[in-house]
Design an enzyme around this catalytic site. Sequence first.
Site, short mmCIF file in Angstrom:
data_model
loop_
_atom_site.label_atom_id
_atom_site.label_comp_id
_atom_site.label_asym_id
_atom_site.label_seq_id
_atom_site.Cartn_x
_atom_site.Cartn_y
_atom_site.Cartn_z
N SER A 47 -0.10 2.03 -14.50
CA SER A 47 0.32 0.72 -13.96
C SER A 47 1.31 0.04 -14.89
O SER A 47 1.15 0.09 -16.13
CB SER A 47 -0.90 -0.21 -13.82
OG SER A 47 -1.82 0.28 -12.87
N TYR A 96 11.79 0.80 1.90
CA TYR A 96 11.16 -0.30 1.14
C TYR A 96 10.77 -1.45 2.08
O TYR A 96 9.83 -2.19 1.82
CB TYR A 96 12.08 -0.76 0.00
CG TYR A 96 11.34 -1.49 -1.10
CD1 TYR A 96 10.34 -0.86 -1.84
CD2 TYR A 96 11.64 -2.82 -1.39
CE1 TYR A 96 9.66 -1.53 -2.84
CE2 TYR A 96 10.96 -3.50 -2.40
CZ TYR A 96 9.98 -2.85 -3.12
OH TYR A 96 9.31 -3.53 -4.10
N LYS A 128 9.73 -9.30 -1.71
CA LYS A 128 10.27 -9.50 -3.06
C LYS A 128 11.36 -10.58 -3.06
O LYS A 128 11.50 -11.32 -4.05
CB LYS A 128 10.80 -8.19 -3.64
CG LYS A 128 9.74 -7.13 -3.92
CD LYS A 128 8.65 -7.59 -4.88
CE LYS A 128 7.77 -6.44 -5.35
NZ LYS A 128 6.56 -6.91 -6.06
N ILE A 155 9.39 3.43 -10.94
CA ILE A 155 8.45 4.08 -11.88
C ILE A 155 7.32 4.68 -11.04
O ILE A 155 6.82 4.02 -10.11
CB ILE A 155 7.83 3.04 -12.84
CG1 ILE A 155 8.92 2.29 -13.62
CG2 ILE A 155 6.85 3.70 -13.81
CD1 ILE A 155 8.41 1.14 -14.48
N LEU A 189 0.73 4.22 -8.72
CA LEU A 189 -0.07 4.33 -7.48
C LEU A 189 0.63 3.60 -6.34
O LEU A 189 0.81 4.16 -5.24
CB LEU A 189 -1.42 3.67 -7.75
CG LEU A 189 -2.64 4.18 -7.00
CD1 LEU A 189 -2.85 5.66 -7.28
CD2 LEU A 189 -3.86 3.38 -7.42
P1 NAD Z 1 -0.02 -0.19 -9.39
O1 NAD Z 1 -0.55 0.50 -8.18
O2 NAD Z 1 -0.39 0.38 -10.70
O3 NAD Z 1 -0.38 -1.73 -9.37
C1 NAD Z 1 -0.47 -2.46 -8.17
C2 NAD Z 1 -1.66 -3.37 -8.32
O4 NAD Z 1 -1.75 -4.28 -7.21
C3 NAD Z 1 -2.99 -2.62 -8.40
O5 NAD Z 1 -3.64 -2.92 -9.60
C4 NAD Z 1 -3.77 -3.16 -7.21
O6 NAD Z 1 -5.15 -3.24 -7.45
C5 NAD Z 1 -3.12 -4.54 -7.08
N1 NAD Z 1 -3.42 -5.20 -5.80
C6 NAD Z 1 -3.05 -4.83 -4.54
N2 NAD Z 1 -3.61 -5.67 -3.64
C7 NAD Z 1 -4.30 -6.60 -4.35
C8 NAD Z 1 -5.13 -7.70 -3.99
N3 NAD Z 1 -5.36 -8.04 -2.72
N4 NAD Z 1 -5.69 -8.44 -4.99
C9 NAD Z 1 -5.50 -8.11 -6.29
N5 NAD Z 1 -4.77 -7.07 -6.69
C10 NAD Z 1 -4.18 -6.32 -5.72
O7 NAD Z 1 1.58 -0.18 -9.19
P2 NAD Z 1 2.77 -0.86 -10.04
O8 NAD Z 1 3.98 -0.08 -9.67
O9 NAD Z 1 2.37 -1.02 -11.46
O10 NAD Z 1 2.91 -2.28 -9.34
C11 NAD Z 1 2.89 -3.51 -10.05
C12 NAD Z 1 4.00 -4.43 -9.58
O11 NAD Z 1 5.26 -3.88 -9.97
C13 NAD Z 1 4.07 -4.63 -8.06
O12 NAD Z 1 4.40 -5.98 -7.79
C14 NAD Z 1 5.24 -3.73 -7.67
O13 NAD Z 1 5.86 -4.14 -6.47
C15 NAD Z 1 6.14 -3.96 -8.87
N6 NAD Z 1 7.22 -2.99 -9.06
C16 NAD Z 1 6.95 -1.65 -9.11
C17 NAD Z 1 7.98 -0.74 -9.30
C18 NAD Z 1 7.71 0.75 -9.32
O14 NAD Z 1 8.65 1.52 -9.10
N7 NAD Z 1 6.50 1.18 -9.60
C19 NAD Z 1 9.30 -1.18 -9.45
C20 NAD Z 1 9.56 -2.57 -9.41
C21 NAD Z 1 8.49 -3.46 -9.22
#
Ligand code: NAD
Length: 260
Positions: free
Chosen positions: A19, A156, A163, A192, A195
């Site tokens: 994460s 997306y 977003k 990245i 999950l």
């Molecule tokens: P991740 O799956 O590790 O984390 C997503 C988290 O959201 C999880 O911990 C999940 O439990 C939580 N979540 C979902 N629904 C929820 C709810 N109802 N209540 C509380 N928590 C909830 O994935 P990640 O990629 O680390 O995502 C984290 C953030 O980064 C997100 O906002 C994602 O959009 C953003 N992001 C990700 C990327 C990428 O490529 N991975 C790029 C840019 C931004």
Amino acid sequence: MTLLAGKKGIVMGVANDHSIAWGISKLASEWGADMVFSYQNVLLKKRVATLAESIGCFDAVVECDVSKEGHIKQLMDFAAKKFGKIDFIVHSLAYSDKKELQGPYYNTSRKNFLNAMDISVYSFTETCREALPILNEGASLMTLTYLGSQRVLPNYNVMGVAKAALEASTRYLAVDMGKHNIRVNAVSPGPIKTLAASVIGDFDKMLQCGEKASPIHRCTTIEDVGGFACFLMSDYSQAITGGVHYVDAGYNIMGMSEEI
Ligand code: NAD
């Protein structure tokens, strides 16, 4: 490592050691911060607690499903009990039904549109409001966004719309919270493998494209994001608020790849 010595905060959105929230937490801990962690549901409790303990944060996890009434307030009460006042919050969570992260955007259902907005956007607004009584002056709040807010990336879909709303929320919140000398920013990493990302259709193509077309030809890591997030939590970023900050190897500046 004293950049964040004495600083205390809340991290929302650790699901596992891939994460983005975990990359931020690891670096913040190395720089001296102490944290509490929220987990979405009981299935994640043990894993998040084990990760927290691995960086010296004991009795530091609490359930918070942001779509459930009262959970964000409970998280603030938990942090207040442990720390009194806090200096930072990392909001690193989002949700859409995976069936709607592929194909045409116009197929988005009303139910998923509203749910995605509630979890991915409104929750940050509620977090800022509920946190206000326990924030120290100079505190730093941040959320995670993505370039899909500004440009169209295949599949997306509703998450791009969410977003865009999250980035607009960040600007409004920066003005409201600025009156209390509190900063609000959005960090926008490149793709990245996590999950949440794994459910986006053709995500591997996004990764490959990022590496090929970015000025420094590399993918973004959770440690890259962690480093920048620590700067935002630190006293060296006291004049930075309301912004969307790209941590994406420069991909966002490109109009066309040099390699086609
Ligand atoms: P991740 O799956 O590790 O984390 C997503 C988290 O959201 C999880 O911990 C999940 O439990 C939580 N979540 C979902 N629904 C929820 C709810 N109802 N209540 C509380 N928590 C909830 O994935 P990640 O990629 O680390 O995502 C984290 C953030 O980064 C997100 O906002 C994602 O959009 C953003 N992001 C990700 C990327 C990428 O490529 N991975 C790029 C840019 C931004």
